[in-house]
Scaffold this motif. Sequence first.
Motif, PDB file in Angstrom:
ATOM      1  N   ASN A 749       1.323  -1.250  -0.376  1.00 15.48           N
ATOM      2  CA  ASN A 749       0.270  -0.095  -0.439  1.00 15.48           C
ATOM      3  C   ASN A 749       0.635   1.189  -0.114  1.00 15.48           C
ATOM      4  O   ASN A 749       0.813   2.028  -0.798  1.00 15.48           O
ATOM      5  CB  ASN A 749      -1.085  -0.044   1.110  1.00 15.48           C
ATOM      6  CG  ASN A 749      -2.084  -1.050   1.089  1.00 15.48           C
ATOM      7  OD1 ASN A 749      -2.120  -1.451  -0.196  1.00 15.48           O
ATOM      8  ND2 ASN A 749      -2.569  -1.301   2.566  1.00 15.48           N
ATOM      9  N   ARG A 753       0.645   4.199  -2.612  1.00 18.08           N
ATOM     10  CA  ARG A 753       0.654   6.055  -2.680  1.00 18.08           C
ATOM     11  C   ARG A 753       1.496   6.187  -3.534  1.00 18.08           C
ATOM     12  O   ARG A 753       1.409   7.007  -3.701  1.00 18.08           O
ATOM     13  CB  ARG A 753       0.427   6.272  -1.028  1.00 18.08           C
ATOM     14  CG  ARG A 753      -1.084   5.095  -0.680  1.00 18.08           C
ATOM     15  CD  ARG A 753      -1.242   6.062   0.988  1.00 18.08           C
ATOM     16  NE  ARG A 753       0.233   5.273   2.524  1.00 18.08           N
ATOM     17  CZ  ARG A 753      -0.249   3.965   2.572  1.00 18.08           C
ATOM     18  NH1 ARG A 753      -1.249   3.855   1.688  1.00 18.08           N
ATOM     19  NH2 ARG A 753       0.674   3.504   3.374  1.00 18.08           N
ATOM     20  N   GLU A 784      -8.018  -0.990 -10.013  1.00 15.24           N
ATOM     21  CA  GLU A 784      -9.210  -0.515  -8.994  1.00 15.24           C
ATOM     22  C   GLU A 784      -9.902   0.479  -8.808  1.00 15.24           C
ATOM     23  O   GLU A 784      -9.531   1.103  -8.780  1.00 15.24           O
ATOM     24  CB  GLU A 784      -8.961  -1.183  -7.650  1.00 15.24           C
ATOM     25  CG  GLU A 784      -8.709  -2.455  -7.207  1.00 15.24           C
ATOM     26  CD  GLU A 784      -7.909  -2.912  -5.617  1.00 15.24           C
ATOM     27  OE1 GLU A 784      -8.253  -2.021  -4.470  1.00 15.24           O
ATOM     28  OE2 GLU A 784      -7.668  -4.260  -5.442  1.00 15.24           O
ATOM     29  N   ALA A 785     -11.565   0.071  -8.680  1.00 14.35           N
ATOM     30  CA  ALA A 785     -12.610   1.264  -8.775  1.00 14.35           C
ATOM     31  C   ALA A 785     -12.173   2.665  -6.896  1.00 14.35           C
ATOM     32  O   ALA A 785     -12.054   4.042  -7.727  1.00 14.35           O
ATOM     33  CB  ALA A 785     -13.699   1.352  -8.818  1.00 14.35           C
ATOM     34  N   GLU A 786     -11.649   2.127  -6.370  1.00 16.81           N
ATOM     35  CA  GLU A 786     -11.334   2.771  -5.560  1.00 16.81           C
ATOM     36  C   GLU A 786      -9.799   3.451  -5.486  1.00 16.81           C
ATOM     37  O   GLU A 786     -10.046   5.161  -5.252  1.00 16.81           O
ATOM     38  CB  GLU A 786     -11.387   2.112  -4.088  1.00 16.81           C
ATOM     39  CG  GLU A 786     -10.827   2.880  -2.519  1.00 16.81           C
ATOM     40  CD  GLU A 786     -11.118   1.992  -1.185  1.00 16.81           C
ATOM     41  OE1 GLU A 786     -10.613   2.247  -0.591  1.00 16.81           O
ATOM     42  OE2 GLU A 786     -10.817   0.737  -1.796  1.00 16.81           O
ATOM     43  N   GLN A 787      -9.352   2.925  -6.573  1.00 10.59           N
ATOM     44  CA  GLN A 787      -7.497   3.902  -6.264  1.00 10.59           C
ATOM     45  C   GLN A 787      -7.700   4.510  -7.513  1.00 10.59           C
ATOM     46  O   GLN A 787      -7.528   5.749  -7.705  1.00 10.59           O
ATOM     47  CB  GLN A 787      -6.641   2.408  -7.307  1.00 10.59           C
ATOM     48  CG  GLN A 787      -6.044   1.255  -6.081  1.00 10.59           C
ATOM     49  CD  GLN A 787      -5.060   0.295  -6.869  1.00 10.59           C
ATOM     50  OE1 GLN A 787      -5.305   0.377  -7.889  1.00 10.59           O
ATOM     51  NE2 GLN A 787      -4.361  -0.697  -5.929  1.00 10.59           N
ATOM     52  N   ARG A 789     -10.853   6.487  -8.038  1.00  7.92           N
ATOM     53  CA  ARG A 789     -11.353   7.646  -7.304  1.00  7.92           C
ATOM     54  C   ARG A 789     -10.124   8.101  -6.543  1.00  7.92           C
ATOM     55  O   ARG A 789     -10.416   9.699  -6.428  1.00  7.92           O
ATOM     56  CB  ARG A 789     -12.360   6.991  -7.061  1.00  7.92           C
ATOM     57  CG  ARG A 789     -13.551   8.346  -5.938  1.00  7.92           C
ATOM     58  CD  ARG A 789     -14.924   7.632  -5.261  1.00  7.92           C
ATOM     59  NE  ARG A 789     -14.629   6.674  -4.247  1.00  7.92           N
ATOM     60  CZ  ARG A 789     -14.726   5.561  -4.656  1.00  7.92           C
ATOM     61  NH1 ARG A 789     -15.342   5.137  -5.335  1.00  7.92           N
ATOM     62  NH2 ARG A 789     -14.150   5.000  -3.350  1.00  7.92           N
ATOM     63  N   SER A 790      -9.856   7.854  -5.431  1.00  9.95           N
ATOM     64  CA  SER A 790      -8.452   8.122  -5.140  1.00  9.95           C
ATOM     65  C   SER A 790      -7.595   9.149  -5.763  1.00  9.95           C
ATOM     66  O   SER A 790      -7.062  10.270  -5.306  1.00  9.95           O
ATOM     67  CB  SER A 790      -7.639   7.188  -4.353  1.00  9.95           C
ATOM     68  OG  SER A 790      -6.823   8.166  -3.421  1.00  9.95           O
ATOM     69  N   ASP A 793      -9.127  12.150  -6.886  1.00 11.31           N
ATOM     70  CA  ASP A 793      -9.830  13.480  -5.427  1.00 11.31           C
ATOM     71  C   ASP A 793      -8.943  14.290  -5.474  1.00 11.31           C
ATOM     72  O   ASP A 793      -8.507  15.095  -5.133  1.00 11.31           O
ATOM     73  CB  ASP A 793     -10.233  12.486  -4.524  1.00 11.31           C
ATOM     74  CG  ASP A 793     -11.650  11.976  -4.507  1.00 11.31           C
ATOM     75  OD1 ASP A 793     -12.039  12.854  -5.046  1.00 11.31           O
ATOM     76  OD2 ASP A 793     -11.365  11.166  -3.902  1.00 11.31           O
ATOM     77  N   VAL A 817     -14.128   7.578 -14.372  1.00 12.14           N
ATOM     78  CA  VAL A 817     -14.869   8.468 -13.549  1.00 12.14           C
ATOM     79  C   VAL A 817     -14.167   9.848 -13.588  1.00 12.14           C
ATOM     80  O   VAL A 817     -13.719   9.901 -14.802  1.00 12.14           O
ATOM     81  CB  VAL A 817     -13.420   8.518 -11.959  1.00 12.14           C
ATOM     82  CG1 VAL A 817     -12.386   8.709 -12.265  1.00 12.14           C
ATOM     83  CG2 VAL A 817     -14.238   9.030 -10.912  1.00 12.14           C
ATOM     84  N   GLN A 854     -18.916   7.793 -11.505  1.00 11.43           N
ATOM     85  CA  GLN A 854     -18.025   6.511 -11.650  1.00 11.43           C
ATOM     86  C   GLN A 854     -19.405   5.749 -12.853  1.00 11.43           C
ATOM     87  O   GLN A 854     -20.276   5.665 -13.072  1.00 11.43           O
ATOM     88  CB  GLN A 854     -18.065   5.411 -10.315  1.00 11.43           C
ATOM     89  CG  GLN A 854     -16.900   6.883  -9.912  1.00 11.43           C
ATOM     90  CD  GLN A 854     -16.803   5.937  -8.385  1.00 11.43           C
ATOM     91  OE1 GLN A 854     -16.960   5.804  -7.616  1.00 11.43           O
ATOM     92  NE2 GLN A 854     -15.841   4.774  -8.455  1.00 11.43           N
TER      93      GLN A 854
END
Length: 881
Positions: A749, A753, A784-787, A789-790, A793, A817, A854
């Motif tokens: 992780n 990052r 991954e969708a979360e990555q 979106r992050s 942001d 996204v 999304q």
Amino acid sequence: MKYITADQMRSMFLDFFKSKGHKVLPSASLVPHGDTSLLLTGAGMVPFKPYFLGQEEPEYRRVSTCQRCLRTPDLENVGKTDRHGTFFEMLGNFSFGDYFKEEAISWAWEFITEHMEIPKDRLWVSIYLDDDEAFQIWHEKIGLPEGRIVRLGKDDNFWEIGVGYPCGPCSEIHYDRGVEFGCGNPDCKPGCDCERFMEFWNLVFVQYIQREAGKYEPLEARSIDTGMGMERIVALMQGVKSIFEIDLIKPIIDKAASLAGTSYGKDEKADISLRVITDHARALTFLISDGVLPSNEGRGYVLRRLVRRAARHGRLLGIEGQFLNEMVDVVIQQMQTGYPELVERQDYIHKVVNLEEQRFYETLDQGLNILQEIIRRHESDSEKVISGRDVFRLYDTYGFPVELTSEIAEEQGFTIDEAGFQAEMEQQRERARKARVQKNYLDEHAELYRQLHEQAESLFVGYETTECSATVTAIIKDNQLVERLSAGETGIVVLNKTPFYAEGGGQVSDTGTITSKAGQFSVKDVSSPIEGVIAHEGVLISGELHAGDSVLASVYSKERLDTARHHSATHLLHKALREVLGEHVHQSGSYVDPQRLRFDFTHFEAVTPEQLKLVEQKVNEAVMANYPVNTETTTIDDAKAKGAIALFGEKYGSSVRVVAMGESVELCGGTHVSATGDIGLFRIVSESSIAAGVRRIEAVAGKRALEYTDQREEILKQLTNVLEVPVEQAVEQLERFIEQQKQLQSELNQYKRKAVADVVTDLAAAAEVINDVSLVVAEVDLTEAEQLRSLGDKLRERLQPSVIFLGARTQEKVLLVAMATKDIAGKAVHAGNVIKTAAQICGGGGGGRPDMAQAGGRLPEKLPEALETVRELLVKQLEEM
């Protein structure tokens, strides 16, 4: 007329008919036993339908009851008047092939005039158009003037349910309330729509069978079915305007009024809510006592609506917090004379009501939030209308009152689509109607089985043996009686006696063979379509089988024993659960076959692993104790005195079978082992929730438990081989590996990052600037969708103002996204609209808010095209700012 309390009326009626040779039976459950055509018990005769229809032989020819009833066809109107209600008690006397019209009419008149002391000159009756026999009895024997006997047609005075079923005329007894309640017509009489004549007792004379539409044949055994609404007649005897003012119900409505800080009769709008709460509190108390639990279908849905409707009207009255259990307590206090079992189940009823009421208030708050979101979504529409579908969803899913939806909508300049809502409601009613199994109490072949029952009963000898000699009394093929079956043909065989257990009580039927000198029939399924007839369904595997043949009926004994192990284990499980979890645990369903058992029970939270372990331990202790399994047939009262547990909603005659093993004593008609040691071993496989307040345990016993244990040991052996340690060190080694995996994941992780930070820097540096707005449209290497979106942001935070569109792809899918800073979103750019455009190109769908959206797609090869299209679109929109 003399003043009579509700409790006095109940006992007076039953005592009177007891003096006339009737067996007084307790009220049956609100859940009809074995009747899939009915959702709830809605009349006094429902428990006796099998007798009227010839499906079962009555134990008593004369019966009288006070039956609790529930009807919900018009639930939305309950409360609007003081006449509508869902729950009521029905007083009734019944004759099954015994006395007929003369006795029914004479006794009704005697009870009304001599015991209730209703003035004779206030009484009128209606009869069926051509029922001269009833007219003669009323006029000549009773002495009622001809002018007070009214002949009415089929709609009013004839009872029938369909072709092939008993039916007959009826006579209704009416009370004349006086001309001041009438319509002013000098010819006013029963049958008029005005309020003058109150019908309070209906006498049904079951004397025909309908062979075809409009064609009736006399019945050999004629019957009587009468019904008198108790609350209705008590209101008359007490001289009050409505059932809500009688001594039985007034304390309940007064309690609701006290909680609301008002009084009944003070304000009509408040009175509506008070009547709803009072009626529904009575109904829900009895439904829960009879084993019904809240759910989204069938009886459970009726209960859920009653709880939520009562709770909602509490809110409308300004009652804060949960209050329904306070209503339940008053209901039980008022009803305990007639229904003492309510006191025993009070804690259980409290738990169910508390859980459901709490859940409703949570969903009600959710509904408010959703309504505000719906209004916000349509603020820019030219016609500010909330769709019928949305109104229905709020009402059905969140229990949100239509009136409240309309009121809030109106305050914000909206209206609701009332017609659309009603259409959705009608569709729901249609679904509910279809949910009730659409068949009559007997299927279309009931007459055939009735004839068989009259010719020869099937004697069950399966408790004593798994094999016996018998005679074939009937063969059915393609729903017709035939003389024989040939090899390969399927059919149903009926024997004069049989060791085969017919499916029932949660236990599957036996399987086996029926063998004659000329052929062998393989039994696949066994049922009892009507009492006294046992039907063996299967296929003739060789030779021929004839009606009248002598045969050997043989049950597969190994499968029978495996089923018996599981059935006996359910009894021990039930006992153990009550010991570990509490006396509130009751069986709400079960299934046993040779492979496994499933046991459903009432409990309001997940059973902990420690509790499950203790339950399993207690069952196995009972198994090792090798208690003898004793059965006896006794009276229901004697069985209860011995502590036998009866099932909610189950129908028991005066004679019941009691199965005892150790401290477990239950009423049961299934097959069991001879001693608990025969169960061998018991293992719990799983525990889960199947509905609010209902848990399910699946378990195995005997050979299946040994197989289950062997499988678990084999898994453990494979695990220790993979871990390369002895069994004793397996947990420690696995924990060590898991900790290492967490450390590696943490390092990964950190790497991700840092990689994302590098990507942010690179993309920010490459951003286009149009009209002072930074634009980033790019494909990135993420999975991954979360990555994704992050990353978006972080870019949006760094670039102000900005529009971001990112895409990522794997071999199978596309991730998208779109984002915009607040000062751009919804003005120059709408992220939700942009994402839709891209998603369509990539073979997917999605959407979202103006500032963030999304989507996904299934065509990764189309991502470059989507990025190019989006870039062109966004450049144009930003240039036009």
